[in-house]
Design a protein around this motif. Structure first.
Motif, mmCIF file in Angstrom:
data_model
loop_
_atom_site.group_PDB
_atom_site.id
_atom_site.type_symbol
_atom_site.label_atom_id
_atom_site.label_comp_id
_atom_site.label_asym_id
_atom_site.label_seq_id
_atom_site.Cartn_x
_atom_site.Cartn_y
_atom_site.Cartn_z
ATOM 1 N N VAL A 51 -5.042 -3.450 -0.993
ATOM 2 C CA VAL A 51 -3.951 -2.477 -1.070
ATOM 3 C C VAL A 51 -4.533 -1.067 -1.097
ATOM 4 O O VAL A 51 -4.242 -0.235 -0.246
ATOM 5 C CB VAL A 51 -3.074 -2.734 -2.312
ATOM 6 N N LEU A 52 -5.337 -0.760 -2.093
ATOM 7 C CA LEU A 52 -6.077 0.499 -2.147
ATOM 8 C C LEU A 52 -7.450 0.200 -2.728
ATOM 9 O O LEU A 52 -7.539 -0.326 -3.842
ATOM 10 C CB LEU A 52 -5.356 1.541 -3.010
ATOM 11 N N ASP A 53 -8.500 0.523 -2.004
ATOM 12 C CA ASP A 53 -9.841 0.216 -2.513
ATOM 13 C C ASP A 53 -10.475 1.377 -3.263
ATOM 14 O O ASP A 53 -11.628 1.295 -3.674
ATOM 15 C CB ASP A 53 -10.760 -0.257 -1.388
ATOM 16 N N HIS A 54 -9.724 2.473 -3.457
ATOM 17 C CA HIS A 54 -10.207 3.606 -4.242
ATOM 18 C C HIS A 54 -9.217 3.901 -5.361
ATOM 19 O O HIS A 54 -8.007 3.836 -5.150
ATOM 20 C CB HIS A 54 -10.316 4.873 -3.378
ATOM 21 N N ASP A 55 -9.741 4.241 -6.531
ATOM 22 C CA ASP A 55 -8.898 4.843 -7.560
ATOM 23 C C ASP A 55 -8.790 6.329 -7.253
ATOM 24 O O ASP A 55 -9.802 7.003 -7.037
ATOM 25 C CB ASP A 55 -9.506 4.644 -8.951
ATOM 26 N N SER A 56 -7.578 6.818 -7.225
ATOM 27 C CA SER A 56 -7.383 8.243 -6.969
ATOM 28 C C SER A 56 -7.892 9.078 -8.140
ATOM 29 O O SER A 56 -8.100 8.557 -9.250
ATOM 30 C CB SER A 56 -5.888 8.517 -6.732
ATOM 31 N N LEU A 57 -8.081 10.364 -7.909
ATOM 32 C CA LEU A 57 -8.452 11.300 -8.967
ATOM 33 C C LEU A 57 -7.320 12.286 -9.196
ATOM 34 O O LEU A 57 -6.647 12.707 -8.255
ATOM 35 C CB LEU A 57 -9.717 12.075 -8.598
ATOM 36 N N SER A 58 -7.131 12.662 -10.439
ATOM 37 C CA SER A 58 -6.188 13.716 -10.803
ATOM 38 C C SER A 58 -6.990 14.945 -11.218
ATOM 39 O O SER A 58 -7.965 14.819 -11.974
ATOM 40 C CB SER A 58 -5.289 13.245 -11.965
ATOM 41 N N ARG B 213 0.841 -1.205 0.000
ATOM 42 C CA ARG B 213 0.000 0.000 0.000
ATOM 43 C C ARG B 213 0.874 1.251 0.000
ATOM 44 O O ARG B 213 0.635 2.191 -0.759
ATOM 45 C CB ARG B 213 -0.924 -0.022 1.219
ATOM 46 N N LYS B 214 1.893 1.254 0.839
ATOM 47 C CA LYS B 214 2.806 2.401 0.896
ATOM 48 C C LYS B 214 3.508 2.590 -0.448
ATOM 49 O O LYS B 214 3.600 3.717 -0.959
ATOM 50 C CB LYS B 214 3.831 2.185 2.003
ATOM 51 N N ASP B 215 3.987 1.502 -1.043
ATOM 52 C CA ASP B 215 4.702 1.597 -2.322
ATOM 53 C C ASP B 215 3.793 2.152 -3.418
ATOM 54 O O ASP B 215 4.208 2.992 -4.223
ATOM 55 C CB ASP B 215 5.230 0.222 -2.738
ATOM 56 N N ILE B 216 2.549 1.673 -3.475
ATOM 57 C CA ILE B 216 1.626 2.103 -4.531
ATOM 58 C C ILE B 216 1.232 3.560 -4.338
ATOM 59 O O ILE B 216 1.176 4.345 -5.298
ATOM 60 C CB ILE B 216 0.388 1.200 -4.573
ATOM 61 N N ARG B 217 0.976 3.950 -3.085
ATOM 62 C CA ARG B 217 0.654 5.363 -2.832
ATOM 63 C C ARG B 217 1.785 6.259 -3.318
ATOM 64 O O ARG B 217 1.553 7.266 -3.995
ATOM 65 C CB ARG B 217 0.423 5.581 -1.331
ATOM 66 N N GLN B 218 2.993 5.904 -2.962
ATOM 67 C CA GLN B 218 4.128 6.735 -3.350
ATOM 68 C C GLN B 218 4.355 6.710 -4.855
ATOM 69 O O GLN B 218 4.715 7.729 -5.444
ATOM 70 C CB GLN B 218 5.378 6.286 -2.593
ATOM 71 N N GLN B 219 4.088 5.566 -5.497
ATOM 72 C CA GLN B 219 4.252 5.490 -6.934
ATOM 73 C C GLN B 219 3.229 6.363 -7.659
ATOM 74 O O GLN B 219 3.558 7.050 -8.642
ATOM 75 C CB GLN B 219 4.132 4.037 -7.420
ATOM 76 N N VAL B 220 1.997 6.352 -7.183
ATOM 77 C CA VAL B 220 0.954 7.202 -7.769
ATOM 78 C C VAL B 220 1.341 8.673 -7.638
ATOM 79 O O VAL B 220 1.185 9.467 -8.575
ATOM 80 C CB VAL B 220 -0.406 6.925 -7.101
ATOM 81 N N ILE B 221 1.878 9.046 -6.489
ATOM 82 C CA ILE B 221 2.277 10.437 -6.271
ATOM 83 C C ILE B 221 3.455 10.801 -7.175
ATOM 84 O O ILE B 221 3.479 11.870 -7.796
ATOM 85 C CB ILE B 221 2.606 10.669 -4.788
ATOM 86 N N ARG B 222 4.439 9.917 -7.274
ATOM 87 C CA ARG B 222 5.580 10.191 -8.166
ATOM 88 C C ARG B 222 5.118 10.386 -9.612
ATOM 89 O O ARG B 222 5.549 11.312 -10.297
ATOM 90 C CB ARG B 222 6.576 9.034 -8.108
ATOM 91 N N ASP B 223 4.271 9.476 -10.084
ATOM 92 C CA ASP B 223 3.864 9.504 -11.486
ATOM 93 C C ASP B 223 3.033 10.729 -11.827
ATOM 94 O O ASP B 223 3.054 11.204 -12.965
ATOM 95 C CB ASP B 223 3.071 8.232 -11.825
ATOM 96 N N LYS C 211 -9.982 13.548 -13.734
ATOM 97 C CA LYS C 211 -10.042 12.205 -14.301
ATOM 98 C C LYS C 211 -9.507 11.204 -13.285
ATOM 99 O O LYS C 211 -8.688 11.541 -12.420
ATOM 100 C CB LYS C 211 -9.239 12.128 -15.599
ATOM 101 N N PRO C 212 -9.956 9.958 -13.359
ATOM 102 C CA PRO C 212 -9.470 8.943 -12.421
ATOM 103 C C PRO C 212 -8.069 8.458 -12.781
ATOM 104 O O PRO C 212 -7.664 8.473 -13.943
ATOM 105 C CB PRO C 212 -10.500 7.814 -12.557
ATOM 106 N N ILE C 213 -7.351 8.047 -11.759
ATOM 107 C CA ILE C 213 -6.032 7.434 -11.914
ATOM 108 C C ILE C 213 -6.199 5.932 -11.712
ATOM 109 O O ILE C 213 -6.737 5.499 -10.689
ATOM 110 C CB ILE C 213 -5.040 7.996 -10.884
ATOM 111 N N ASP C 214 -5.759 5.141 -12.660
ATOM 112 C CA ASP C 214 -5.937 3.697 -12.578
ATOM 113 C C ASP C 214 -4.899 3.102 -11.621
ATOM 114 O O ASP C 214 -3.783 2.773 -12.007
ATOM 115 C CB ASP C 214 -5.808 3.070 -13.971
ATOM 116 N N VAL C 215 -5.300 2.984 -10.356
ATOM 117 C CA VAL C 215 -4.395 2.441 -9.342
ATOM 118 C C VAL C 215 -4.107 0.969 -9.618
ATOM 119 O O VAL C 215 -3.002 0.481 -9.382
ATOM 120 C CB VAL C 215 -4.979 2.646 -7.934
#
Length: 278
Positions: free
Chosen positions: A266-273, A35-45, A243-247
């Motif tokens: 890991v993450l039950d929500h797709d983030s939004l950009s 979960r931590k890795d994916i959160r940080q990856q989404v933020i980096r990208d 728009k949604p971010i495909d987690v």
């Protein structure tokens, strides 16, 4: 003369938690580290200037640290709702205290004027801050992160959201600045008649335009059964994109052997950009 290009702020709306899949054991899956890795990856990208975050206590600690030196992030808030911002993009207006002022407005309206407002848990689910961009265009914004209740009945969820809008509107009558609200509302707001549409513009002469809100709707991803995460802005903010971010796509790349059934753990929500102009 060529037109001056718009300068935009980039944001992310992120519910930072996952859920436990029914009848599945998560032991041995190292879900928390994933979960931590994916959160940080989404933020980096996505490289956001600001993050509206919910279920966030751990994230505030592992994003705003030297071990994640992606941006100069600072945080405000706690477990239910928080805001992370890049200190190279924004300055926090520490002389202004929207969180405290909105609480004062709530207490006056509820206990002195006896208005029918939701319980004070509404305030605990909100984090508000005023940030000012550093340039080249300098502008103040009221940013609000919101985590709507999950277990309440639908009519009570709607009542709490209406009260949130009402309190923020009253604050904006005192401080006429644009607002951006990012939240997990636990409601599909595209199906609720709670917001004026952006076109045609209808302005109430007795209401400051910044206190009129527009819902930034978007098309959900195919694997997501419903939409409950949204961005809401003042009507004065135009050219806002969301728009949604495909987690799950990030999960498939980073953890291709993780069974699909465990992705919501890991993450039950797709983030939004979101992007909005300064």
């Amino acid at each position: 003369m060529e037109p001056i290009p718009l300068l935009y702020i980039t944001g992310i709306l992120m519910n930072a938690n996952g859920c436990r899949p029914k009848k599945l054991k998560v032991g041995g899956m190292e879900i928390r580290s994933k979960r931590k890795d994916i959160r940080q990856q989404v933020i980096r990208d996505n490289n956001p200037d600001i993050i509206f975050i919910q279920e966030s206590d751990i994230v505030l600690r592992n994003i705003c640290t030297w071990s994640f030196p992606h941006r100069c992030y600072q945080s405000i808030g706690g477990q239910k709702a928080g805001i992370i911002f890049d200190a190279l993009t924004f300055t926090e207006c520490t002389a202004e205290h929207p969180q405290e002022r909105i609480r004062q407005i709530y207490e006056y309206r509820k206990f002195t004027l006896n208005e029918n407002l939701s319980s004070a848990s509404l305030l605990d689910r909100m984090q508000a801050v005023i940030l000012q961009t550093k340039g080249p265009c300098i502008r103040k914004f009221l940013f609000v992160s919101w985590h709507g209740p999950h277990k309440l009945e639908r009519n009570l969820k709607i009542k709490m959201l209406k009260d949130l809008k009402y309190l923020v509107s009253l604050y904006l009558l005192e401080n006429d600045i644009p607002v951006v609200i990012g939240g997990d509302f636990n409601l599909d707001l595209s199906k609720e008649n709670l917001f004026q549409r952006p076109f045609p513009p209808v302005f109430d002469p007795h209401v400051i335009p910044n206190a009129q809100f527009v819902l930034c709707d978007y098309l959900k991803l195919d694997h997501r059964p419903k939409k409950i995460d949204y961005i809401i802005t003042s009507r004065t903010l135009t050219n806002v994109s969301c728009k949604p971010i495909d987690v799950w796509e990030h999960l498939l790349v980073k953890y291709p052997s993780l069974p699909l059934a465990y992705h919501t753990a890991v993450l039950d929500h797709d983030s939004l950009s979101v992007q909005f102009p300064i």
